[in-house]
Design an enzyme around this catalytic site. Structure first.
Site, PDB file in Angstrom:
ATOM      1  N   ASP A  80      37.430 -47.796  18.446  1.00 14.49           N
ATOM      2  CA  ASP A  80      37.576 -49.177  17.992  1.00 14.49           C
ATOM      3  C   ASP A  80      36.293 -49.948  18.272  1.00 14.49           C
ATOM      4  O   ASP A  80      35.533 -49.630  19.196  1.00 14.49           O
ATOM      5  CB  ASP A  80      38.778 -49.857  18.640  1.00 14.49           C
ATOM      6  N   GLU A 140      40.185 -49.995  23.232  1.00 14.41           N
ATOM      7  CA  GLU A 140      39.374 -50.311  24.413  1.00 14.41           C
ATOM      8  C   GLU A 140      38.791 -51.708  24.332  1.00 14.41           C
ATOM      9  O   GLU A 140      38.703 -52.410  25.337  1.00 14.41           O
ATOM     10  CB  GLU A 140      38.253 -49.289  24.572  1.00 14.41           C
TER      11      GLU A 140
END
Length: 380
Positions: A80, A140
């Site tokens: 991400d 994250e």
């Protein structure tokens, strides 16, 4: 195993990953692309979705390959990315090489490091004993609720527990290899609420103004010195990050006041002990506290793992790495519960910025460093 030069090129791998938009929480195409790179290398791949809005759903990928009896080495990271923002010189999801740099969102944080590790897998001996795993999350950069913690549960379900782990966060500061993170401070946010009684400012005896009590609480909080730091950590710090009353009227005493504080703390404290301390302080003025502990501090004492990574850096780049615990939190705070873990990756100068970019040479050098670390971890 069969391979082509393109398969083992970290630049080409990074381009494929960057070309998949994956703003946190990430799902979909970027995981499919990574899975397609790992399966031909003999990895078992477990992709799964978990969580609900607003912080989910999140996709995670756990991959592992075992070749004989030996240690288990894990590489961890995230696919991400933060939103690109406006003002890029080129499309953030169309990887573009200009000069010696590859541009694109995630080039540094941290699709580039994942690309380097996948490329490194191509250079490993076929008979290298032990287990290699990749612990890759799509959560994250966001709330980190449905990411690495869910992956750890999944690992347990598969009977997997690494002996050593490297997280590919962009730790390098001035040049590739100059910083290895062996720990991080913990993080806790607290909301201090003070209730009062609303009333007219001309009749204060009929009201109870919460603001003076909140101000006294904040003054006491601001006066706290948590510690002076220690051998591996800087001093813990408390910051007042918001103050809110929400009173647009000049002649009304408000009914409530709230403040938010953020504490970054070293391994002399726990999140729970800090919440307890601030709660007791606020209670003296009639205040209450809500808290969210984002992570506890961790420290991997200098030893075999940091020596292994530092040695590989020295061999490839000639740089002597500094061991550090500075910076924000990372998913290493969770993985440290399983095994010794350090963070090492690319130069962090452009992470989260417009025109994020990685040096092509750094991608290739990082690939070789990761290859040496993996061989060293599995052969002792």
């Amino acid at each position: 195993m069969s391979m082509t030069s393109t398969d083992a090129d970290p630049v080409g791998i990074a381009e494929k990953l960057i070309a998949c938009p994956s703003v946190t929480p990430a799902t979909g195409e970027v995981f499919r692309v990574l899975e397609g790179m790992l399966k031909p290398l003999g990895f078992t791949v477990d992709r799964f979705l978990t969580g609900e809005a607003p912080d989910g759903p999140v996709e995670n990928l756990l991959a592992w390959r075992t070749t004989g009896v030996g240690p288990h080495f894990a590489f961890a990271g995230h696919l991400d990315v933060v939103p690109p923002g406006n003002g890029w010189a080129s499309d953030p999801y169309t990887p573009e090489t200009r000069g010696d740099l590859l541009y694109g969102r995630g080039a540094v944080d941290m699709k580039g490091a994942i690309a380097a590790y996948v490329a490194a897998l191509h250079g490993l001996p076929d008979d290298l004993p032990g287990t290699i795993s990749l612990i890759i999350t799509g959560d994250e950069e966001g709330a980190a609720i449905y990411g690495t913690l869910a992956l750890m549960d999944r690992m347990a379900a598969h009977g997997l527990r690494p002996d050593l782990c490297v997280v590919g966060e962009p730790t390098s500061s001035q040049r590739l290899g100059d910083v290895i993170k062996i720990g991080r401070r913990g993080s806790v946010n607290m909301w201090i609420n003070v209730a009062g009684v609303q009333g007219h400012v001309a009749y204060p005896h009929l009201a109870d103004n919460p603001i003076p009590r909140l101000v006294r609480i904040l003054a006491a909080v601001d006066a706290i010195v948590l510690d002076e730091g220690n051998d591996w950590f800087q001093a813990s710090n408390i910051e007042i990050t918001n103050l809110e009353v929400g009173n647009p009227t000049t002649n009304v005493i408000p009914a409530a006041a709230q403040a938010r504080i953020s504490i970054r703390f070293n391994n002399e404290h726990s999140g729970a002990s800090l919440v307890e301390r601030i709660t007791a302080l606020a209670a003296g003025e009639g205040g209450t506290v809500e808290a969210k502990i984002s992570g506890e501090p961790f420290l991997t004492e200098p030893g075999a793992l940091s020596t292994l990574v530092a040695g590989a850096i020295r061999q490839v780049t000639g740089v002597e790495a500094e061991l550090s615990t500075t910076g924000g939190t990372s998913d290493a705070r969770f993985l440290s519960r399983l095994c010794p873990v350090v963070e090492f990756g690319l130069n962090n100068a452009t992470m989260h910025k417009l025109d994020e970019a990685v040096a092509l040479a750094d991608l290739r050098h990082l690939t070789e460093i990761y290859r040496l670390v993996t061989i060293g971890a599995l052969t002792g």
